[in-house]
Design a protein around this motif. Structure first.
Motif, short mmCIF file in Angstrom:
data_model
loop_
_atom_site.label_atom_id
_atom_site.label_comp_id
_atom_site.label_asym_id
_atom_site.label_seq_id
_atom_site.Cartn_x
_atom_site.Cartn_y
_atom_site.Cartn_z
N HIS A 1 72.33 63.71 29.04
CA HIS A 1 71.77 64.99 28.56
C HIS A 1 70.24 64.92 28.56
O HIS A 1 69.62 64.84 27.50
CB HIS A 1 72.24 65.29 27.14
CG HIS A 1 73.72 65.28 26.96
ND1 HIS A 1 74.52 66.34 27.28
CD2 HIS A 1 74.55 64.31 26.49
CE1 HIS A 1 75.79 66.05 27.00
NE2 HIS A 1 75.83 64.82 26.53
N PRO A 2 69.60 64.95 29.73
CA PRO A 2 68.14 64.79 29.76
C PRO A 2 67.38 65.90 29.04
O PRO A 2 66.24 65.71 28.64
CB PRO A 2 67.81 64.76 31.25
CG PRO A 2 69.01 65.28 31.95
CD PRO A 2 70.19 65.08 31.06
N GLU A 3 68.04 67.05 28.84
CA GLU A 3 67.41 68.18 28.15
C GLU A 3 67.57 68.08 26.63
O GLU A 3 67.08 68.91 25.89
CB GLU A 3 68.00 69.50 28.66
CG GLU A 3 69.42 69.80 28.19
CD GLU A 3 70.54 68.90 28.75
OE1 GLU A 3 71.66 68.98 28.21
OE2 GLU A 3 70.33 68.12 29.69
N GLY A 4 68.28 67.07 26.16
CA GLY A 4 68.54 66.90 24.73
C GLY A 4 70.01 67.09 24.44
O GLY A 4 70.68 67.89 25.11
N ARG B 1 67.75 69.19 21.32
CA ARG B 1 67.76 70.35 22.21
C ARG B 1 66.60 71.26 21.82
O ARG B 1 66.13 71.22 20.68
CB ARG B 1 69.08 71.11 22.05
CG ARG B 1 70.28 70.35 22.54
CD ARG B 1 71.56 71.14 22.27
NE ARG B 1 72.71 70.40 22.76
CZ ARG B 1 73.94 70.56 22.28
NH1 ARG B 1 74.18 71.43 21.32
NH2 ARG B 1 74.94 69.86 22.79
N PRO B 2 66.15 72.12 22.72
CA PRO B 2 65.11 73.09 22.35
C PRO B 2 65.55 73.89 21.13
O PRO B 2 66.68 74.36 21.05
CB PRO B 2 65.00 73.98 23.60
CG PRO B 2 65.44 73.08 24.72
CD PRO B 2 66.53 72.22 24.14
#
Length: 179
Positions: free
Chosen positions: A110-113, A141-142
């Motif tokens: 999960h490179p985006e968080g 995550r954002p």
């Protein structure tokens, strides 16, 4: 002087007395912050990580709020206790590992968080601060929330007095909450 590690026999005896009082009237000052954490979860949160999950009490509370929860603790005994305590919760995974080990695995997938919320109660002081904050930020995550309750090492006389005051009030709070 750190009252937790001093060789002073009088201070050590006082520590033993306080431990006996605490065991008769237990109060977990870490659990005191669970309600704050639950109130502070971001709206729509679905997944959380509890770093230094200890015995798993916060993991259970987060799961009870409807989140899928990963709990990590580098201590084998604590991870085992948490896993046993949470074995009836299908949306919970407990692992014995460090933050770095967990982050390496999760960021590869999960490179985006991976998490909407990350919690640390009395565990941040065990980590190298700058590196830990960078890893925690990457795991969020954002729009996610990092929820931290931490301890500090007493460095001044005022810090030591504060520490002593807290040590003395813990059993009193326990007595009031659990007579």
């Amino acid at each position: 002087m750190d009252i937790r590690t001093t060789p002073n026999p009088l201070v050590r005896a006082a520590g033993r007395l306080l431990r006996r009082l605490n065991s008769r009237h237990p109060w977990d000052h870490n659990a005191h912050f669970h309600r704050w954490i639950l109130r502070s979860l971001p709206e729509g949160a679905t997944r959380a990580l509890d770093v230094g999950c200890g015995r798993g009490e916060l993991v259970r509370a987060l799961a009870g709020a409807g989140l899928a929860v990963d709990g990590i603790d580098p201590d084998q005994e604590m991870a085992y206790v948490a896993a046993q305590r949470c074995r009836d919760l299908p949306a919970v995974a407990i692992r014995r590992r460090t933050l770095d080990e967990h982050a390496d695995e999760m960021l590869a997938r999960h490179p985006e968080g991976a998490y909407d919320a990350i919690t640390l109660i009395a565990s941040l002081h065990h980590l190298e601060l700058e590196s830990a904050i960078a890893r925690l930020r990457a795991l969020l995550r954002p729009g996610g929330s990092l929820l931290v309750v931490t301890l500090t090492v007493p460095r001044t006389a005022a810090d030591t007095l504060w520490d002593i005051g807290n040590a003395l009030t813990n059993p009193l709070i326990g007595l009031v909450k659990h007579p």
